[in-house]
Structure formats: structure tokens, C-alpha cells
Design an enzyme around this catalytic site. Sequence first.
Site: not given
Length: 326
Positions: A174, A269, A301
Site C-alpha cells: 500500500s 482491491d 486490499h
Amino acid sequence: MDFSTSDDHSEPVREFLPFLRIYKDGTVQRLTGTKIVPPSLHDPKSAVQSKDVRYYSSSSAGGDVILRSRIYLPKQTAPGEKLPVLVYYHGGAFLIESAFSPIYHNYLNTLVAEANVIAVSVDYRRAPENPLPIAYEDSWAALEWIASHASGGGSEDWLNKHADFDSVFVAGDSAGANIAHRMAIRFGKEGIGGIGFAGLVLIHPYFWGKDPIGNEEKESEFREGAFEFWKLACPTTTGPDDPLVNPAADPDLGRLGCSKVVVAVAEKDFLSDRGRYYCEAVRKSGWKGEIELLEAKDEQHVFHLMDGGCENAVAMRSKICSFING
């Protein structure tokens, strides 16, 4: 605004759910990602030992600071044995989480055991109190600190004795993947003496852009919210096509400082299309290395942090291990 993290606050003036609230007096209240766990020299599940290190940095934004990281080493490592180095940057939208949180500690224990590497999990300063580019500067300082051990005279014995400095891999998920990418670009432009940047691992990277791609066209409200998060982290941003968040807009994209990259995306995601787009942009940039896309079907995610034992998480770790040791 003068941010603080005390409990003495009045009324919230801005909310960035589910991550944090900002109060009228400037207090930042983090709503998740605040738990921490200690390191362990005797982790029974992974047979990996860990400890926290501190190091002085004179290059970080905001003046001279003491930075922290957590370092991991397999317990079965033989005296004098050299292992690849994995530098890992945690996620959390630049706003929450840390290298010392339970999910990252557990993940690094498992990954280090399976990949048989020495790992440094970097704890950079977070926004909004410390807006970007401070996290990038802290993350670069960590690489410089690691490189200071290349001659065997650094402050951390595990690195002096066991790090293969010709085989340094940089990874993150991320926002941490965004950071890892920025480290690869900076390394390609500047380099760091003493270490060889062998590869880049980007897991569900936090990238964005002005023009919607793929499924983003159906999520206009979400797109607006996502950009508000980015502006909170980087108030000096030039916009959604800022190269810091949209690598495809970066004229230096072809200067990635490694020879191979793997990008992991999760089918469900909201950032998955950006990960695919990144791969396409890198291939068109003139960069001479090899980039591979790894997709996990039916996953959200950072699913690998929430359920590390699921089939797709195991498969992704196996791929990362192969990537490092192949």
C-alpha cells in the site's frame, strides 16, 4: 495547523474514516493501527529473532532525528552466513500503522522464516503531523544506515555479520509500496555506496491519477475521497497526477534502480487497476529490467496481512521468496 496526539481535544473538525479524526485544537486521533508488540529473540512459531534499533539521521526532513526500525534474523543462521537483505516499508495511507504493529510483526516473522533473509522493517514518521516528503526522507535514511554496515563496522552486529549487501531487496505494501517505488527511483538517480539494489516488491501499491482507469470510472465519490486522503498526507502535492502518487506521470520512471520488479495486486482491491497500469507504464518507460504482475483472485486490499494462512497469501509469499532467492 499544529498537530498533536494528546487526549486533550475539543470537537472534531475533519474526519478521515476509518483512519483518523482531526480536532479543533489540532489533536490527531488515530482510530486504528495503533497497537504495537515488542520484538522477540525467541519467537516459537517462526524461529525468527527480532530486536528494535535506533539510529541517528542527519538527512531526514525536519532536521536531525533519531529513527527506529525493527530487524529480523532467522535463529538458525550460522556464524558468518550471509543472507539477502529485505527492507520493508509498512502501509497505512502514510497516516497509521507502524513497523511495530502486530500485523506487520507477524507478517515479517513469517516472511523472514520462509525467505531466509535478514529484514529491516522501517518505521518512518507519519502524516499529517509529519507530511510528505518526510516519510520518503526517513525511508531513504534507513537505506543509508543499512549501507553504513557494508564495511562490517556499522552499529548493528546482525547486519555486520550476516547481510549480503550485493543482494538488497526493497518491498512494501500500500503506502509502503509507494515508498518502496520512490526509493527505487531515487536509488536509480543517486545510488548509495556499499549496497546493490537487487529487486523491488510492490504489494497492492498506493498509486493514483487524475483520469480514471478500469473500474475507477464507476467510483467517482470514492475517487474524491481517495484524493482527500492523499492531500492530507501530502499537502504540497501538485495534484492527482503528482509523480509521487502517479508514477506514470514521472519522467524518471525508466530510472528504477534495480533489474527486476514484482507487483502484486488483489482482484477486488480498489487500487488493483493502478498496479496493472504501473506495470504497463514501466514497460513503456525505457527501463531495461523485468517486471512481473502477480494477481490474487477474489481478494481485497492487503488481505495477506489479515489472513496470512489463506491459499492466496501463501502463494504470494512463495512468489516473493522465489523472487528474492531465484
